[in-house]
Design a protein around this motif. Structure first.
Motif, PDB file in Angstrom:
ATOM      1  N   LEU A  23       0.814  -1.214   0.000  1.00 32.19           N
ATOM      2  CA  LEU A  23       0.000   0.000   0.000  1.00 32.19           C
ATOM      3  C   LEU A  23       0.853   1.271   0.000  1.00 32.19           C
ATOM      4  N   ASN A  24       2.108   1.176   0.398  1.00 37.39           N
ATOM      5  CA  ASN A  24       2.978   2.360   0.330  1.00 37.39           C
ATOM      6  C   ASN A  24       3.146   2.773  -1.132  1.00 37.39           C
ATOM      7  N   GLN A  25       3.329   1.742  -1.971  1.00 36.94           N
ATOM      8  CA  GLN A  25       3.517   2.039  -3.397  1.00 36.94           C
ATOM      9  C   GLN A  25       2.224   2.562  -4.013  1.00 36.94           C
ATOM     10  N   VAL A  26       1.095   1.933  -3.588  1.00 36.90           N
ATOM     11  CA  VAL A  26      -0.204   2.372  -4.114  1.00 36.90           C
ATOM     12  C   VAL A  26      -0.423   3.840  -3.763  1.00 36.90           C
ATOM     13  N   LEU A  27      -0.134   4.180  -2.508  1.00 37.61           N
ATOM     14  CA  LEU A  27      -0.390   5.547  -2.052  1.00 37.61           C
ATOM     15  C   LEU A  27       0.503   6.534  -2.816  1.00 37.61           C
ATOM     16  N   GLU A  28       1.752   6.155  -2.977  1.00 35.12           N
ATOM     17  CA  GLU A  28       2.654   7.077  -3.667  1.00 35.12           C
ATOM     18  C   GLU A  28       2.226   7.271  -5.130  1.00 35.12           C
ATOM     19  N   LYS A  29       1.773   6.194  -5.745  1.00 32.23           N
ATOM     20  CA  LYS A  29       1.266   6.288  -7.124  1.00 32.23           C
ATOM     21  C   LYS A  29       0.087   7.260  -7.175  1.00 32.23           C
ATOM     22  N   GLU A  30      -0.787   7.153  -6.191  1.00 35.71           N
ATOM     23  CA  GLU A  30      -1.992   7.976  -6.185  1.00 35.71           C
ATOM     24  C   GLU A  30      -1.652   9.443  -5.925  1.00 35.71           C
ATOM     25  N   ILE A  31      -0.672   9.664  -5.032  1.00 35.48           N
ATOM     26  CA  ILE A  31      -0.258  11.046  -4.765  1.00 35.48           C
ATOM     27  C   ILE A  31       0.284  11.668  -6.065  1.00 35.48           C
ATOM     28  N   GLU A  32       0.972  10.838  -6.832  1.00 35.40           N
ATOM     29  CA  GLU A  32       1.506  11.294  -8.110  1.00 35.40           C
ATOM     30  C   GLU A  32       0.357  11.641  -9.061  1.00 35.40           C
ATOM     31  N   ASN A  33      -0.684  10.733  -9.082  1.00 38.13           N
ATOM     32  CA  ASN A  33      -1.852  10.997  -9.939  1.00 38.13           C
ATOM     33  C   ASN A  33      -2.517  12.323  -9.594  1.00 38.13           C
ATOM     34  N   LEU A  34      -2.551  12.625  -8.282  1.00 43.32           N
ATOM     35  CA  LEU A  34      -3.276  13.827  -7.837  1.00 43.32           C
ATOM     36  C   LEU A  34      -2.341  15.035  -7.706  1.00 43.32           C
ATOM     37  N   LYS A  35      -1.144  14.928  -8.298  1.00 40.68           N
ATOM     38  CA  LYS A  35      -0.096  15.935  -8.091  1.00 40.68           C
ATOM     39  C   LYS A  35      -0.592  17.354  -8.391  1.00 40.68           C
ATOM     40  N   THR A  36      -1.336  17.486  -9.506  1.00 36.94           N
ATOM     41  CA  THR A  36      -1.768  18.822  -9.914  1.00 36.94           C
ATOM     42  C   THR A  36      -2.617  19.470  -8.828  1.00 36.94           C
TER      43      THR A  36
END
Ligand code: ADP
Length: 674
Positions: free
Chosen positions: A526-539
């Motif tokens: 889930l650490n990787q999932v969360l980081e991926k999602e933070i990247e998706n929501l970067k804007t």
């Protein structure tokens, strides 16, 4: 006080033979040592000597020396004459005398002097009152002991060194059917029959008598002529009387206690069996197997090998055999469908009460045909107990059959009642479970239908929507600058309406697809999932100057897409529903007994507790158009979490931020990613 003659006793010689002739000087000490009062008179019947006991018991003093016997022993009638007679005749005599409450026995014996001639008389006085009292006490104690022994319920017998009966109490004679005279002095081993005589108990008894061992209590089971079959506990104790060894034998009748223990053990076994059946209830779903267990328990507790369980067919009102033990086909055929009133089970069905037939051969409950079927099956007695639900509905019957006429005791009937209750609970629970299963199936079916519909709607509506969008765009392009203001506004509304509808349909599609994730589950960090999602929501995170932090998160089993959905919706909401301050969002995880607990906390506008439940519903929003959104985000999160058996909820107050919690399965000690 006179001490003549060297002794304590007083003596004198006056008108008599000298005192020294009657009592040698050394003998006065002997007289003083005797407890019995002794008075010595001379030939003239006057007192010449008295011993110490005469002084203390009779209150005589030295001044009484020289007085007549009658004057010192006022209570003795004619004592002077008697003394004279004894002296004259040389023969002793005795006389009772009384002094107040006290009785004395006065003995007068002739007393010879040095010349061997009668020189006077010796008077001895015995206190009979005290003597009698001690005899009375002894008699009383003997009777008292006898009375106690006779009231003891357990037989007791005292044996001598040769194991011969000395005495026994009433219970002994009653139990063994002997009389006191028959047994006195008889070796106990010769009483009764051979088995009794060769009993090991006698060997132990002999050893006990020899004194080197303790007698171990022995259990004896015998059929006694007077009282029938009993179990006795034989115990022995060594007694000693005047150095003579005796044995006290006690027989404790433990028949009832033993029977009660046996009954208790049988009850415990039966209850254990009942308990086992209820445990099996959760393991088995097959009603016939379960009722078979109930039947086997009934068969075991009532000691038979035949029986059957029937269930009531509500449509026909007949009993039908579900399980059976020990019957032939012809019996089963005859009793396969039983109407109310037929034989024992039919009568029990009709009356709603247990029926016991103690003797099938003579019971009027059977007609000739059914009696013959029963007898051919070897069933000479039977009991049929209906099983009735706690709400009073008769569900069926269980019957046990016996190969001999018999009656039932309370204990058996109580156990049968418990079994009947067990069977009733069983059948009722079973049908409730079945009903629940069919409701669940129906629910699942309608859920699937709904899902298919939502999927078809959200999917199929995309196409017409695309057409509306492209045609409205063509309209805008084709008539660019030629549309009046009102038409341009209409086209704008159409465009934003279709845009919103597209978003709604897209979210709805995601919602319907949560449950259809293809492929098996995998371990997801889930650490990787969360980081991926933070990247998706970067804007949006950058635009709002949000700060997203998180604890170390675990690895869990599932589909990555679901966890991305959860984090995406919760984090984007935390950014969206912010206050004027930059959002601060923290994601944490901790482990409890059997699951992981996650939290997504923000410092946003918060949610009124009145809406904490509703916001998880599809299309449920607390805001109007001023806030973009479809009202499906939290519903998607809930669906994804529940898909893994978890749950999701929020804790929040207006203006105090919100914390969304959700759980996912994961047992202790597993799943930490780093
Ligand atoms: P939406 O698309 O409206 O965000 P959601 O299902 O994600 O739909 O959320 C439902 C409603 O719950 C939102 O409209 C909003 O009113 C409220 N809500 C959700 N998350 C938050 C949050 N972090 N802070 C305040 N309100 C929230």
């Amino acid at each position: 006080m006179a001490t003549e003659g060297g002794g304590f006793a007083a003596s004198i010689a006056r008108n008599n033979a000298p005192a020294s002739e009657l009592v040698a000087p050394g003998h006065m000490d002997v007289l003083d040592a005797i407890d019995l009062p002794v008075i010595i008179v001379g030939r003239d019947c006057t007192v010449t000597s008295v011993n110490r006991a005469a002084m203390t018991v009779l209150g005589l003093t030295a001044s009484d020396i020289g007085r007549t016997a009658a004057s010192v022993l006022a209570a003795a009638e004619n004592v002077d004459a008697l003394c004279a007679q004894v002296i004259a005749e040389g023969a002793p005599c005795r006389l009772e005398m009384r002094d107040g409450d006290r009785h004395f026995l006065l003995r007068i014996a002739p007393c010879t002097g040095g010349d061997r001639q009668i020189a006077g008389a010796v008077l001895t006085i015995t206190n009979v009152t005290a003597f009698r009292a001690s005899i009375d006490q002894a008699i009383y104690e003997r009777e008292y002991t006898k009375a106690i022994l006779n009231t003891v319920i357990d037989p007791l017998v005292v044996l001598d060194i040769n194991l011969c009966v000395q005495t026994a109490n009433r219970a002994f004679y009653a139990m063994f059917g002997f009389s006191r005279d028959e047994t006195r002095g008889v070796p106990i081993g010769t009483l009764g029959d051979e088995v009794w005589k060769t009993s090991q108990a006698w060997e132990s008894l002999k050893r006990t008598l020899s004194g080197d061992t303790e007698f171990p209590a022995v259990e004896i089971e015998r059929d006694f002529p007077a009282i029938g079959f009993r179990t006795l506990l034989l115990d022995a104790r060594r007694l000693a009387r005047d150095g003579e060894a005796l044995i006290l034998l006690a027989f404790q009748d433990i028949t009832e206690r033993k029977n009660a223990l046996e009954r208790l053990a049988a009850d415990v076994a039966a209850l254990r069996r009942l308990h086992e059946i209820s445990t099996k209830l959760s393991a088995h779903s097959d009603i016939a197997t379960l009722l078979g267990e109930v039947l086997d328990a009934a068969i075991a507790v009532t000691g038979t090998d035949m029986g059957n369980v029937q269930l009531l067919d509500p449509a026909s009102g007949e009993l039908r055999i579900i399980v059976q033990r020990g019957f032939s086909d012809s019996f089963l055929e005859f009793f396969n469908s039983v109407h109310g009133g037929t034989a024992a089970c039919g009568t029990a069905l009709k009356n709603g009460k247990r029926v016991i037939v103690e003797n099938v051969e003579s019971d009027p409950l059977y007609d000739e045909e059914s009696r013959q079927v029963m007898l051919a099956a070897g069933a000479l007695s039977v009991q049929s107990t209906p099983f009735i639900t706690r709400s009073g509905r008769l569900l069926g019957m269980f019957s046990t059959h016996y190969r001999a006429p018999r009656s039932f005791d309370e204990r058996n009937l109580r156990l049968l009642d418990m079994l009947a209750q067990q069977a009733a609970d069983l059948v009722e629970r079973q049908s409730a479970e079945q009903e629940l299963r069919s409701i669940n199936d129906e629910l699942r079916r309608s859920n699937e239908d709904l899902n298919q519909f939502a999927y078809a709607a959200s999917h199929d509506l995309q196409e017409p929507l695309r057409m509306i969008t492209s045609y409205s765009q063509m309209l805008v392009k084709g008539y660019r600058g030629n549309l009046d203001e009102e038409a341009a506004l209409c086209v704008k509304f159409i465009t934003s309406g279709t845009q919103r509808m597209r978003e709604l349909l897209a979210d709805l599609l995601v919602y319907t697809q949560v449950n259809d994730a293809a492929g098996g589950t995998e371990l997801v960090d889930l650490n990787q999932v969360l980081e991926k999602e933070i990247e998706n929501l970067k804007t949006s995170i950058d635009e709002s100057e949000a700060l997203v932090t998180h604890d170390e998160l675990p690895t869990v089993r599932g589909h990555e897409a679901h966890f991305l959905q959860i984090f995406q919706n919760l984090i984007s909401n935390a950014v969206k529903y912010r206050t004027a301050r930059p959002p601060r969002i923290h994601i944490a995880a901790c482990q409890s007994e059997d699951c992981w607990l996650f939290s997504v906390a923000d410092n946003g506008i918060g949610i009124d507790p009145a809406y904490h439940q509703t916001i998880f519903g599809v299309f449920k929003r607390l805001h109007g158009r001023e806030m973009p959104g479809t009202g499906i985000g939290l519903a998607i999160c809930q669906r994804a979490v529940e898909r893994y058996g978890g749950r999701i909820w929020v804790e929040s107050q207006i203006d105090h931020g919100s914390t969304f919690y959700f759980t996912l399965p994961g047992s202790k000690g597993e799943g930490r990613a780093r």
